[in-house]
Design an enzyme around this catalytic site. Structure first.
Site, PDB file in Angstrom:
ATOM      1  N   ALA A 123       0.852  -1.203   0.000  1.00  0.00           N
ATOM      2  CA  ALA A 123       0.000   0.000   0.000  1.00  0.00           C
ATOM      3  C   ALA A 123       0.883   1.247   0.000  1.00  0.00           C
ATOM      4  CB  ALA A 123      -0.898   0.008   1.241  1.00  0.00           C
ATOM      5  N   TYR A 153       3.613   7.486  18.659  1.00  0.00           N
ATOM      6  CA  TYR A 153       3.932   7.512  17.219  1.00  0.00           C
ATOM      7  C   TYR A 153       5.085   8.493  16.962  1.00  0.00           C
ATOM      8  CZ  TYR A 153       3.726   8.161  12.212  1.00  0.00           C
ATOM      9  OH  TYR A 153       4.077   8.235  10.883  1.00  0.00           O
TER      10      TYR A 153
HETATM   11  P1  NDP Z   1       0.068   2.658   4.607  1.00  0.00           P
HETATM   12  O1  NDP Z   1      -0.762   2.279   5.791  1.00  0.00           O
HETATM   13  O2  NDP Z   1      -0.619   3.007   3.338  1.00  0.00           O
HETATM   14  O3  NDP Z   1       1.122   1.497   4.296  1.00  0.00           O
HETATM   15  C1  NDP Z   1       1.828   0.881   5.325  1.00  0.00           C
HETATM   16  C2  NDP Z   1       2.515  -0.356   4.796  1.00  0.00           C
HETATM   17  O4  NDP Z   1       3.240  -0.948   5.871  1.00  0.00           O
HETATM   18  C3  NDP Z   1       1.545  -1.384   4.258  1.00  0.00           C
HETATM   19  O5  NDP Z   1       2.053  -1.895   3.054  1.00  0.00           O
HETATM   20  C4  NDP Z   1       1.527  -2.460   5.328  1.00  0.00           C
HETATM   21  O6  NDP Z   1       1.375  -3.720   4.685  1.00  0.00           O
HETATM   22  C5  NDP Z   1       2.945  -2.332   5.887  1.00  0.00           C
HETATM   23  N1  NDP Z   1       3.073  -2.858   7.236  1.00  0.00           N
HETATM   24  C6  NDP Z   1       2.476  -2.417   8.370  1.00  0.00           C
HETATM   25  N2  NDP Z   1       2.825  -3.191   9.400  1.00  0.00           N
HETATM   26  C7  NDP Z   1       3.676  -4.132   8.912  1.00  0.00           C
HETATM   27  C8  NDP Z   1       4.364  -5.237   9.474  1.00  0.00           C
HETATM   28  N3  NDP Z   1       4.268  -5.537  10.776  1.00  0.00           N
HETATM   29  N4  NDP Z   1       5.150  -5.997   8.673  1.00  0.00           N
HETATM   30  C9  NDP Z   1       5.248  -5.714   7.364  1.00  0.00           C
HETATM   31  N5  NDP Z   1       4.617  -4.699   6.763  1.00  0.00           N
HETATM   32  C10 NDP Z   1       3.832  -3.928   7.531  1.00  0.00           C
HETATM   33  O7  NDP Z   1       1.000   3.852   5.123  1.00  0.00           O
HETATM   34  P2  NDP Z   1       1.866   4.965   4.339  1.00  0.00           P
HETATM   35  O8  NDP Z   1       2.292   4.465   3.023  1.00  0.00           O
HETATM   36  O9  NDP Z   1       1.130   6.248   4.427  1.00  0.00           O
HETATM   37  O10 NDP Z   1       3.097   5.103   5.333  1.00  0.00           O
HETATM   38  C11 NDP Z   1       4.317   4.420   5.124  1.00  0.00           C
HETATM   39  C12 NDP Z   1       5.323   4.915   6.130  1.00  0.00           C
HETATM   40  O11 NDP Z   1       5.438   6.329   6.067  1.00  0.00           O
HETATM   41  C13 NDP Z   1       4.999   4.590   7.579  1.00  0.00           C
HETATM   42  O12 NDP Z   1       6.200   4.291   8.256  1.00  0.00           O
HETATM   43  C14 NDP Z   1       4.392   5.877   8.116  1.00  0.00           C
HETATM   44  O13 NDP Z   1       4.573   6.020   9.505  1.00  0.00           O
HETATM   45  C15 NDP Z   1       5.207   6.898   7.343  1.00  0.00           C
HETATM   46  N6  NDP Z   1       4.569   8.205   7.158  1.00  0.00           N
HETATM   47  C16 NDP Z   1       3.312   8.337   6.621  1.00  0.00           C
HETATM   48  C17 NDP Z   1       2.756   9.584   6.452  1.00  0.00           C
HETATM   49  C18 NDP Z   1       1.382   9.799   5.908  1.00  0.00           C
HETATM   50  O14 NDP Z   1       0.804  10.879   6.152  1.00  0.00           O
HETATM   51  N7  NDP Z   1       0.813   8.887   5.164  1.00  0.00           N
HETATM   52  C19 NDP Z   1       3.522  10.792   6.784  1.00  0.00           C
HETATM   53  C20 NDP Z   1       4.813  10.543   7.349  1.00  0.00           C
HETATM   54  C21 NDP Z   1       5.311   9.301   7.509  1.00  0.00           C
HETATM   55  P3  NDP Z   1       0.623  -5.006   5.270  1.00  0.00           P
HETATM   56  O15 NDP Z   1      -0.551  -4.503   6.052  1.00  0.00           O
HETATM   57  O16 NDP Z   1       0.249  -5.775   4.034  1.00  0.00           O
HETATM   58  O17 NDP Z   1       1.641  -5.712   6.084  1.00  0.00           O
HETATM   59  C1  8X3 Z   2       2.378  10.987   9.547  1.00  0.00           C
HETATM   60  C2  8X3 Z   2       2.135  12.464   9.604  1.00  0.00           C
HETATM   61  O1  8X3 Z   2       1.229  14.356  11.038  1.00  0.00           O
HETATM   62  O2  8X3 Z   2      -0.036  12.275  11.010  1.00  0.00           O
HETATM   63  O3  8X3 Z   2       3.590  10.661  10.076  1.00  0.00           O
HETATM   64  O4  8X3 Z   2       2.037  12.420  12.202  1.00  0.00           O
HETATM   65  S1  8X3 Z   2       1.321  12.887  11.042  1.00  0.00           S
END
Ligand code: NDP
Ligand code: 8X3
Length: 258
Positions: free
Chosen positions: A12, A153
């Site tokens: 994702a 977080y």
């Molecule tokens: P999503 O929820 O869209 O994707 C997260 C992905 O992580 C999924 O593919 C999920 O796959 C995988 N995942 C979660 N837990 C596990 C696990 N235990 N083992 C393996 N895979 C895992 O999130 P984003 O793409 O938005 O975020 C990705 C990263 O960026 C994260 O670290 C998030 O904290 C960070 N981030 C996101 C922001 C945002 O606003 N979206 C902003 C800043 C940082 P599956 O469930 O199939 O295992």
């Molecule tokens: C994801 C951005 O602002 O939800 O890391 O923490 S915020």
């Protein structure tokens, strides 16, 4: 050079976009995630020449034994990982600390910290031995700016930032690069759906009326950092949509109720 890129959380959001981005540029990708059907549909959606360059693996980054052994059990074609994108991660809940669930805190720590640390420890020795590698960690603006409900977080992402910088310190004398990417508000991923535990309507409201960053924007930043000339290291890169900025300190006025 043709890279072999290992991306955690490829099912994702940023991970999927990053996987597609590197494959589209002719690199090999090892795509990890827990949801097998998502990995299969990702592969099926690609043209045949890209499918040959993609290895999908159902791996939970919290399964430390599996992760610790991962680098030693990859097929020969994919064995020499040159870029590790530690992307898998999550936020759970937005409750204040005194109301948050300890189980949510544990899961964030296990995934965002322990999963990332174990993945890094598994693949770093090979990178150092081969004198070639780049670890790209997904941090967050939550590492730098506290906000209500960000408690654990934000704490996990502060760890990711400092761990990334400390890796740089340890890797001096090697050509191995380390980057911590710190995005702000990004829409179109499952991040808020996971944070609000399937309350998709609530998740939608987070991005309402805002031209947020997208997963493709983040994939572009990752790709940019990874393909800079090899003498350049992006240490930290913080990104926000133009429509997001910082707030004032909060002040509680008046007496506390006893
Ligand atoms: P999503 O929820 O869209 O994707 C997260 C992905 O992580 C999924 O593919 C999920 O796959 C995988 N995942 C979660 N837990 C596990 C696990 N235990 N083992 C393996 N895979 C895992 O999130 P984003 O793409 O938005 O975020 C990705 C990263 O960026 C994260 O670290 C998030 O904290 C960070 N981030 C996101 C922001 C945002 O606003 N979206 C902003 C800043 C940082 P599956 O469930 O199939 O295992
Ligand atoms: C994801 C951005 O602002 O939800 O890391 O923490 S915020």
């Amino acid at each position: 050079m043709e890279h072999t890129v290992l991306v955690t959380g490829s099912t994702a959001g940023f991970g999927e976009a990053t996987t597609r981005r590197f494959l589209a540029h002719g690199h090999q990708v090892i795509a990890l995630g827990r949801r097998v059907e998502r990995l299969e549909s990702l592969k099926a959606s690609l043209p045949p020449e890209q499918q040959k360059k993609l290895l999908t693996m159902a791996v939970d980054v919290c399964d430390s034994q599996r992760v610790d052994e991962l680098a030693t059990c990859l097929p020969a074609q994919f064995a020499q990982v040159t870029i590790l994108v530690n992307n898998a991660g999550l936020a759970l809940g937005l409750e204040p600390a005194h109301k948050a669930l300890l189980s949510d805190w544990d899961r964030m720590i296990d995934t965002n910290i322990k999963g990332l640390v174990h993945m890094t420890r598994a693949f770093l020795p090979g990178m150092v031995d081969r004198q070639c590698g780049h670890v790209i960690n997904l941090g967050s603006v939550a590492a730098n700016y506290p906000y209500p409900g960000g408690n654990v977080y934000g704490g996990t992402k502060a760890f990711v930032q400092q761990f990334s910088l400390n890796l740089r310190a340890d890797l001096i004398g090697t050509p191995v690069r380390v980057t911590c990417l710190e995005p702000g508000m990004c829409a179109g991923t499952e991040f808020s759906n996971v944070r609000f535990k399937g309350d998709d309507a609530k998740a939608q409201t987070v991005y309402s009326g805002v031209k947020s960053l997208s997963a493709d924007d983040i994939a572009e930043a990752i790709f940019w950092a990874a393909t800079l000339p090899s003498h350049m290291n992006v240490n930290l890169l913080e990104l926000m949509p133009v429509q997001q900025a910082f707030g004032a300190f909060s002040v509680h006025r008046g007496e506390f109720k006893v």
